[in-house]
Scaffold this motif. Structure first.
Motif, PDB file in Angstrom:
ATOM      1  N   UNK A 132       8.873  -5.512  -9.212  1.00 49.43           N
ATOM      2  CA  UNK A 132       8.447  -6.571  -8.288  1.00 49.43           C
ATOM      3  C   UNK A 132       8.044  -5.972  -6.951  1.00 49.43           C
ATOM      4  N   UNK A 133       8.857  -5.072  -6.436  1.00 49.28           N
ATOM      5  CA  UNK A 133       8.594  -4.506  -5.114  1.00 49.28           C
ATOM      6  C   UNK A 133       7.224  -3.852  -5.031  1.00 49.28           C
ATOM      7  N   UNK A 134       6.815  -3.138  -6.088  1.00 48.55           N
ATOM      8  CA  UNK A 134       5.562  -2.379  -6.026  1.00 48.55           C
ATOM      9  C   UNK A 134       4.361  -3.295  -5.801  1.00 48.55           C
ATOM     10  N   UNK A 135       4.379  -4.482  -6.399  1.00 53.65           N
ATOM     11  CA  UNK A 135       3.247  -5.396  -6.214  1.00 53.65           C
ATOM     12  C   UNK A 135       3.308  -6.087  -4.850  1.00 53.65           C
ATOM     13  N   UNK A 136       4.500  -6.337  -4.356  1.00 55.65           N
ATOM     14  CA  UNK A 136       4.623  -6.862  -2.992  1.00 55.65           C
ATOM     15  C   UNK A 136       4.075  -5.839  -2.003  1.00 55.65           C
ATOM     16  N   UNK A 137       4.423  -4.577  -2.213  1.00 61.86           N
ATOM     17  CA  UNK A 137       3.975  -3.503  -1.330  1.00 61.86           C
ATOM     18  C   UNK A 137       2.448  -3.385  -1.334  1.00 61.86           C
ATOM     19  N   UNK A 138       1.871  -3.433  -2.521  1.00 60.28           N
ATOM     20  CA  UNK A 138       0.417  -3.318  -2.628  1.00 60.28           C
ATOM     21  C   UNK A 138      -0.262  -4.518  -1.976  1.00 60.28           C
ATOM     22  N   UNK A 139       0.301  -5.714  -2.156  1.00 59.79           N
ATOM     23  CA  UNK A 139      -0.263  -6.904  -1.522  1.00 59.79           C
ATOM     24  C   UNK A 139      -0.277  -6.783  -0.008  1.00 59.79           C
TER      25      UNK A 139
END
Length: 173
Positions: A97-104
């Protein structure tokens, strides 16, 4: 160019028409720097950015998209790639989950910076991942998750209707 982040937030909208006028590489560098300033879990920054100026490659990327052929007309496409496994190594399954929040967050920083410089953008996610990977010759540890088209536009930019705060906010005192 605006230096007011609230103004950039209010002005930012997706554009689907680009004039093709070049963007200085130094300005593109500033957009990349904006991405690097985004918050990320553990400051892992689980992304790689592929900056595409070459017309042939932009046409190929447009061909891999569902309906976004206009990205071939943008002077720059920034392909945002996930570094697979980087967040999970530190955070386990939650890292998914964190990786997609970071990319966003990184993408939004680029969008706002581009708006501040007076450029139009479009965040594109509807593409054939395998084709984009092949076009860019990405290694197996990189997954393309977004293409950000950036450039001058002659498109009339009208404010887009948004939900009212009353519809989305719950206040607890």
């Amino acid at each position: 160019m605006t230096k007011d982040v609230i103004a950039a937030i209010e002005q930012r909208c997706s554009v689907h028409s680009f004039t093709g006028e070049p963007i200085p590489e130094a300005t593109v560098g500033r957009l990349v720097e904006a991405a690097l300033r985004a918050p990320s879990a553990g400051n892992l920054q689980p992304w790689k950015l592929v900056v595409v100026f070459k017309d042939e490659v932009k046409r190929d990327l447009a061909g891999a998209c569902e309906r976004e052929s206009f990205i071939a007309d943008a002077p720059v496409n920034i392909v945002v790639c996930l570094e697979k496994g980087k967040s999970e190594q530190v955070y386990g399954p939650e890292g998914q989950v964190y990786q997609y929040q970071d990319i966003g967050a990184a993408i939004e920083n680029m969008l706002l910076a581009a708006t501040g410089y007076g450029y139009g953008t479009c965040w594109v996610a509807a593409f054939q991942e395998d084709k984009v990977s092949q076009i860019l010759q990405l290694g197996g540890d990189l997954r393309p998750v977004a293409i950000v088209a950036v450039g001058n536009t002659d498109e009339k930019q009208e404010p887009v209707a948004r939900r009212n705060a009353e519809d989305v906010v719950r206040i607890i005192h």
